[in-house]
Design a protein around this motif. Sequence first.
Motif, short mmCIF file in Angstrom:
data_model
loop_
_atom_site.label_atom_id
_atom_site.label_comp_id
_atom_site.label_asym_id
_atom_site.label_seq_id
_atom_site.Cartn_x
_atom_site.Cartn_y
_atom_site.Cartn_z
N SER A 60 -8.46 1.41 4.69
CA SER A 60 -8.88 0.30 4.01
C SER A 60 -7.47 -0.69 3.83
CB SER A 60 -9.05 0.93 2.36
OG SER A 60 -10.00 1.83 2.41
N ALA A 61 -6.47 -0.29 4.34
CA ALA A 61 -5.25 -1.19 4.57
C ALA A 61 -5.38 -2.42 5.17
CB ALA A 61 -4.11 -0.13 5.23
N ILE A 62 -5.77 -3.40 4.72
CA ILE A 62 -6.01 -4.77 5.13
C ILE A 62 -4.70 -5.29 5.62
CG2 ILE A 62 -6.95 -7.20 4.94
CD1 ILE A 62 -8.91 -5.95 2.91
N PRO A 63 -4.43 -5.44 6.89
CA PRO A 63 -2.98 -6.01 7.16
C PRO A 63 -2.55 -7.22 6.53
CG PRO A 63 -4.39 -5.37 9.15
CD PRO A 63 -5.14 -5.36 8.09
N GLY A 64 -1.27 -7.04 5.92
CA GLY A 64 -0.58 -8.07 5.28
C GLY A 64 -0.90 -8.09 3.92
N ILE A 65 -1.98 -7.32 3.25
CA ILE A 65 -2.33 -7.24 1.88
C ILE A 65 -2.02 -5.84 1.33
CG2 ILE A 65 -4.22 -7.05 0.17
CD1 ILE A 65 -5.57 -9.13 1.96
N PHE A 66 -2.54 -4.70 2.00
CA PHE A 66 -2.06 -3.55 1.71
C PHE A 66 -0.95 -3.10 3.07
CE2 PHE A 66 -6.41 -3.86 -0.07
CZ PHE A 66 -5.76 -3.86 -1.32
N PRO A 67 -0.16 -1.95 2.62
CA PRO A 67 0.82 -1.66 3.48
C PRO A 67 0.13 -0.65 4.65
CG PRO A 67 1.05 -0.46 1.55
CD PRO A 67 0.06 -1.60 1.34
N TYR A 104 -0.37 0.48 -4.29
CA TYR A 104 -1.91 0.81 -3.44
C TYR A 104 -2.00 2.25 -3.46
CZ TYR A 104 -4.74 0.81 0.61
OH TYR A 104 -5.78 0.82 1.47
N MET A 105 -1.12 3.28 -3.33
CA MET A 105 -1.65 4.69 -3.46
C MET A 105 -1.90 4.98 -4.67
SD MET A 105 -1.65 5.58 -0.41
CE MET A 105 -2.10 7.41 -0.74
N LEU A 106 -1.30 4.42 -5.87
CA LEU A 106 -1.74 4.60 -7.21
C LEU A 106 -3.22 4.32 -7.40
CD1 LEU A 106 -0.64 5.61 -10.15
CD2 LEU A 106 -0.08 3.43 -10.48
N ASN A 107 -3.70 3.27 -6.86
CA ASN A 107 -4.91 2.66 -7.09
C ASN A 107 -5.91 3.54 -6.27
OD1 ASN A 107 -5.46 -0.31 -8.33
ND2 ASN A 107 -3.38 0.12 -7.47
N ILE A 108 -5.60 4.15 -5.00
CA ILE A 108 -6.32 4.81 -4.22
C ILE A 108 -6.56 6.32 -4.88
CG2 ILE A 108 -6.39 6.56 -2.13
CD1 ILE A 108 -7.30 3.57 -1.32
N SER A 109 -5.52 6.62 -5.49
CA SER A 109 -5.57 8.10 -6.07
C SER A 109 -6.63 7.92 -7.38
CB SER A 109 -4.23 8.57 -6.59
OG SER A 109 -3.35 8.76 -5.58
N SER A 110 -6.92 6.65 -7.77
CA SER A 110 -7.72 6.52 -9.19
C SER A 110 -9.12 6.60 -8.71
CB SER A 110 -7.37 5.27 -9.54
OG SER A 110 -6.15 5.03 -10.21
N VAL A 111 -9.65 6.52 -7.48
CA VAL A 111 -10.85 6.43 -6.83
C VAL A 111 -11.02 7.83 -5.92
CG1 VAL A 111 -12.53 5.26 -5.63
CG2 VAL A 111 -10.81 4.02 -7.06
N ILE A 112 -10.20 8.02 -5.05
CA ILE A 112 -10.63 9.02 -4.15
C ILE A 112 -10.14 10.39 -4.43
CG2 ILE A 112 -10.15 9.78 -1.68
CD1 ILE A 112 -11.73 7.21 -2.04
N ASP A 113 -10.88 11.38 -4.45
CA ASP A 113 -10.57 12.91 -4.67
C ASP A 113 -9.28 13.33 -3.76
OD1 ASP A 113 -13.50 12.28 -4.84
OD2 ASP A 113 -13.13 13.91 -6.53
N GLN A 165 6.57 -6.39 3.75
CA GLN A 165 5.65 -6.04 4.67
C GLN A 165 3.96 -6.40 4.23
OE1 GLN A 165 5.34 -1.44 5.33
NE2 GLN A 165 5.78 -1.93 7.55
N SER A 166 3.81 -6.15 3.04
CA SER A 166 2.56 -6.34 2.49
C SER A 166 2.48 -7.05 1.05
CB SER A 166 1.64 -5.20 2.42
OG SER A 166 2.60 -4.10 1.49
N TYR A 167 1.39 -7.73 0.73
CA TYR A 167 1.08 -8.30 -0.74
C TYR A 167 1.14 -7.16 -1.84
CZ TYR A 167 -1.52 -10.65 -4.41
OH TYR A 167 -1.75 -11.25 -5.74
N VAL A 168 0.71 -6.08 -1.63
CA VAL A 168 0.63 -4.91 -2.76
C VAL A 168 1.55 -3.95 -2.09
CG1 VAL A 168 -0.34 -3.45 -3.57
CG2 VAL A 168 -1.86 -5.54 -3.08
N SER A 169 2.27 -3.33 -2.87
CA SER A 169 3.36 -2.38 -2.37
C SER A 169 2.77 -1.05 -2.35
CB SER A 169 4.37 -1.99 -3.51
OG SER A 169 3.90 -1.48 -4.70
#
Length: 308
Positions: free
Chosen positions: A169-176, A121-130, A113-117
Amino acid sequence: MKHKKIGIVLGGGAARGFAHIGVLKVLLREGIRPDIIVGTSMGAIIASLFAVHMDTDIILGRIREYLSSDKFSKIKFDLLKVADEAAVEDGLFAAVSRYLKKSIFYSVSMTRQSYVSIENYMLNISSVIDDISIQDTRVPLAVICTNINTGEEMVLTEGPLRPAVAASSAIPGIFPPIDFDGRLLVDGGWVDQLPVGPCRKLGANIVIAVDVARKLEQDYSLDNALDILRRTNAITRYTLSNLQAKDADFLIVPEIPEISWADFESFEECVQKGQEAAERSLPAIKHLLKEKTSLVPNFMRKLLGRKL
């Protein structure tokens, strides 16, 4: 007199969106604080951080720390950036290497479904967003997403912040795609690259928009069908952005056409470009705010023959 609400709109643009931080830093320094902030894609990430902290130094520190982390490196944006690199001075080996990397990305995208699982993806988002609710931010915030099933624009003003920003931020094809309250959502830039309209509907009387993807890239490839699809999509987003920008009271356009959308190594340069653009725009923005918030109508000032 009723207070005039200032809205700030931050558009999409991936790595180029770091310029939003530079713009906000200058506006905040000059006492220009938004009553509402709206963002899409990378603009949603920066808008969310600002809405929570109202401090660009905190935002800069958090993103610098994230970009140097193992979590970010695991996304391997270098495989995505190669498609945008100029090949004029490349040797044969470099050209072949770039093609192979590009092919790897395409093959991965065609088998899942996407380049990044979703987990990565959510692990990375959680590192930045409160980890808070949208409605609990210090500045009223709206996050723009696209409902992939209906094609509708979704203006999120309540609910958990992390999945909302992840969806925007979920760019289709790259992020789910992200399941948000039973709706499958992706990057908001596909329906609203510069969400001036939603900002006005939320009560903003004066809208300052920041467009980091204003210019249509001239360095592109048309070697295959995927390249052509990518190019035509860029044209559509460019046209959409231009149409939406017309509704803003003021448009800030950082000059960053030479930086690839996936060039996250240019973080500091993008921030600087945003600061420079905001500095250039300050006199006009201050004049606009003075006119819009003045107790005396513009025609009266002209009649009196003096500036108030």
